[in-house]
Design a protein around this motif. Structure first.
Motif, PDB file in Angstrom:
ATOM      1  N   ASN A   3       0.835  -1.186   0.000  1.00  0.00           N
ATOM      2  CA  ASN A   3       0.000   0.000   0.000  1.00  0.00           C
ATOM      3  C   ASN A   3       0.873   1.241   0.000  1.00  0.00           C
ATOM      4  N   ILE A   9      -6.307  -0.437   2.499  1.00  0.00           N
ATOM      5  CA  ILE A   9      -7.414  -1.006   1.734  1.00  0.00           C
ATOM      6  C   ILE A   9      -8.080  -2.069   2.591  1.00  0.00           C
ATOM      7  N   LEU A  21      -5.748  -1.278  -8.138  1.00  0.00           N
ATOM      8  CA  LEU A  21      -5.318  -0.723  -6.850  1.00  0.00           C
ATOM      9  C   LEU A  21      -3.802  -0.815  -6.711  1.00  0.00           C
ATOM     10  N   GLN A  26      -2.931   4.224  -5.626  1.00  0.00           N
ATOM     11  CA  GLN A  26      -3.252   4.555  -4.242  1.00  0.00           C
ATOM     12  C   GLN A  26      -2.609   5.878  -3.829  1.00  0.00           C
ATOM     13  N   ILE A 174     -11.408   2.351   1.434  1.00  0.00           N
ATOM     14  CA  ILE A 174     -10.093   2.957   1.212  1.00  0.00           C
ATOM     15  C   ILE A 174      -9.900   4.049   2.256  1.00  0.00           C
TER      16      ILE A 174
END
Length: 523
Positions: A3, A9, A21, A26, A174
């Motif tokens: 991430n 997430i 994603l 992100q 999110i």
């Protein structure tokens, strides 16, 4: 896959979700959140303040502080490629089957909907982005459980215009720095990030209530263009004028977005909902001046709706912007010729009115209606791509005209109440399962029409309306009894949908959007 810094997430990763994603995507969502979410929340607070002002005796009207904008000499940017001829636009969610049908429909524009015709089920949010990317790449395909195959045709495809969620909805799966992100910024950010080089990034913007909210979108667009070194005006947006306050700020909204503007749309069903909704914040005496009859009797020719659409066309063409007509809710039936005949005639009449009024195009919700809409606009436009040169200087609409809701003819009937309850519950049952566009009684119901149903029940209940056909006073007990009787006619487990409908239709306080408590119930 990791991430981005500060991003979490919480939704599960389905097949190919990692393609959307990505850490880079992100990171872009995080930047959007940190740059703009505080302003978004502040503007939502201004909506609440405006409602409080209505409750304290205020009214809606054209803003004196923006008179210079309305009287100024300015125009929006020239129409962008793919948005010059918009005579027929098809709308629908971004599941694979509906996406392919829309892209093969022969329409000029496809409104790829992540809003009212969709639901924010986590799988829909991410899979919809995958489907959009595959569609733009020309690789999208689908095989139904019955084995029927759907593939993109070889002919011209519509221009893709994506509708993100409104400013009011969060994306709870999110988190950035521990905070839920904005559904609108999530939908915009993922689509722009993955597709801005492969296609022109165009958007439909829903549910705005002021030009300040349009200014926020404009700043988001500028931020994205600068971040990825795209020329100013690469992004274009058509704004749905579908709230009562926005009808008084059409010119200001165009002005705020002028370098990114692609026009305005008459979002008729949400507009009707917003009219009812804003009246619910008035005192009881003034609220009665906004009492509407049965939903299906409020046509586009009643005075307050006519004023709204006429003003929209005049405003757009004065500023060089497209005016796009609204959705006819009737849908054809391939099994019942009689229903089909009625639906086609009603859609034809609706589009004839719009084309005659100066609209440059209009919406349909079903591929079978594309030829109907195209035929009507072909008859008016001929070889011209639009009728921006038709300035409608004959139109003069005052604030009083927009506010003349009480002049709407019609009755409030038990049949209308039954329909509102039944349709509302059936739609919410589908919504909670992830389906946002539902055919009920040969009408295409989405979140906007469901909002009309529940808000009208609330309005009648809280104003002690007496039904014209039976003489019954609308009470919570009557609504409960009708709900029991109507649901007894239907199959399936509707208990959760019934409970949700009653929560938003008979509660003491009016709930802003039924999708907010509905989303809380969604995994």
């Amino acid at each position: 896959m990791g991430n981005a810094t500060g991003v979490e997430i919480t939704g599960p990763f389905g097949d190919r979700f990692a393609e959307i994603l990505t850490e880079e995507a992100q990171s872009f969502l995080a930047d959007l959140h940190r740059a703009f979410d505080a302003r978004r929340l502040e503007l939502l607070g201004l909506r609440t303040q405006r409602e409080a002002a209505l409750a304290a005796g205020g009214t809606l009207g054209f803003l004196p502080e923006t008179l210079a904008v309305r009287e100024g000499d300015w125009r929006v940017a020239e129409p962008a490629p793919g948005l010059v001829d918009r005579r027929v636009e098809i709308t629908g969610p971004t599941d694979a089957k509906m996406s392919i049908n829309a892209l093969n429909s022969g329409a000029k524009v496809w409104l790829a909907d992540h809003e009212d015709a969709n639901t924010p089920l986590w799988d829909n949010v991410v899979q919809g982005q995958l489907n959009l990317r595959d569609a733009i790449a020309g690789t999208l395909s689908y095989t139904s459980p019955e084995g029927k195959q759907y593939r993109l045709g070889d002919g011209p495809r519509p221009t893709v215009v994506v509708r993100p969620r409104g400013w009011h909805l969060p994306e709870k799966h999110i988190l950035v720095d521990g905070e839920s992100t904005s559904g609108s910024l999530t939908d915009f950010g993922l689509y722009f990030f993955h597709n801005h080089l492969a296609t022109r990034p165009y958007f439909y913007l829903p549910k705005m209530e002021s030009h300040l909210e349009a200014r926020l979108w404009n700043d988001v667009f500028t931020f994205a263009e600068e971040r990825f070194a795209r020329p100013t005006g690469t992004i274009r947006a058509t704004v749905l004028i579908e709230t009562f306050p926005a009808a008084f700020e059409m010119e200001e909204i165009l002005y705020e977005l002028r370098e990114h503007s692609a026009g305005l749309n008459a979002g008729r069903w949400d507009y009707m909902f917003s009219v009812i909704k804003k009246s619910c914040f008035l005192d009881e005496r003034r609220r009665r001046d906004f009492m509407l009859p049965d939903r299906n009797t409020v046509t586009m020719t009643v005075p307050f709706m006519r004023a709204y659409t006429e003003l929209l066309v005049r405003t757009c063409h004065k500023r060089g912007a497209h005016a796009i007509g609204g959705m006819a809710a009737f849908i054809p039936s391939r099994r019942d010729p009689a229903v089909n005949t009625v639906a086609l005639e009603r859609v034809h009449n609706d589009k004839t009115r719009e084309a005659g009024d100066g609209f440059d195009g209009s919406w349909v919700a079903h591929p079978d209606l594309v030829p109907v809409c195209r035929e009507v606009f072909d008859g008016v436009l001929g070889e011209r791509p639009n009728q921006l040169d038709r300035l409608r200087e004959d139109v003069s609409v005052t604030a009083a005209d927009l506010l003349a809701v009480g002049a709407t003819p019609g009755q409030r009937t038990q049949a209308g109440l039954r329909s509102a309850v039944s349709v509302g519950v059936q739609y919410l049952a589908a919504w909670l399962q992830g389906t946002g566009a539902v055919a009920i009684n040969n009408l295409m119901e989405d979140a906007a029409t469901a909002e009309i149903s529940r808000s009208q029940v609330w309005q009648w209940l809280h104003n002690d309306v007496t039904l014209d056909d039976t003489g019954e006073r609308v009470t919570k007990e009557l609504v409960e009894r009708i709900a029991d009787e109507e649901l007894a006619k239907l199959d399936g487990d509707l208990a959760a949908a019934r409970a949700l409908f009653m929560e938003v239709a008979v509660a003491d306080d009016f709930v802003d959007f039924l999708t907010i408590p509905a989303y809380e119930r969604m995994p």
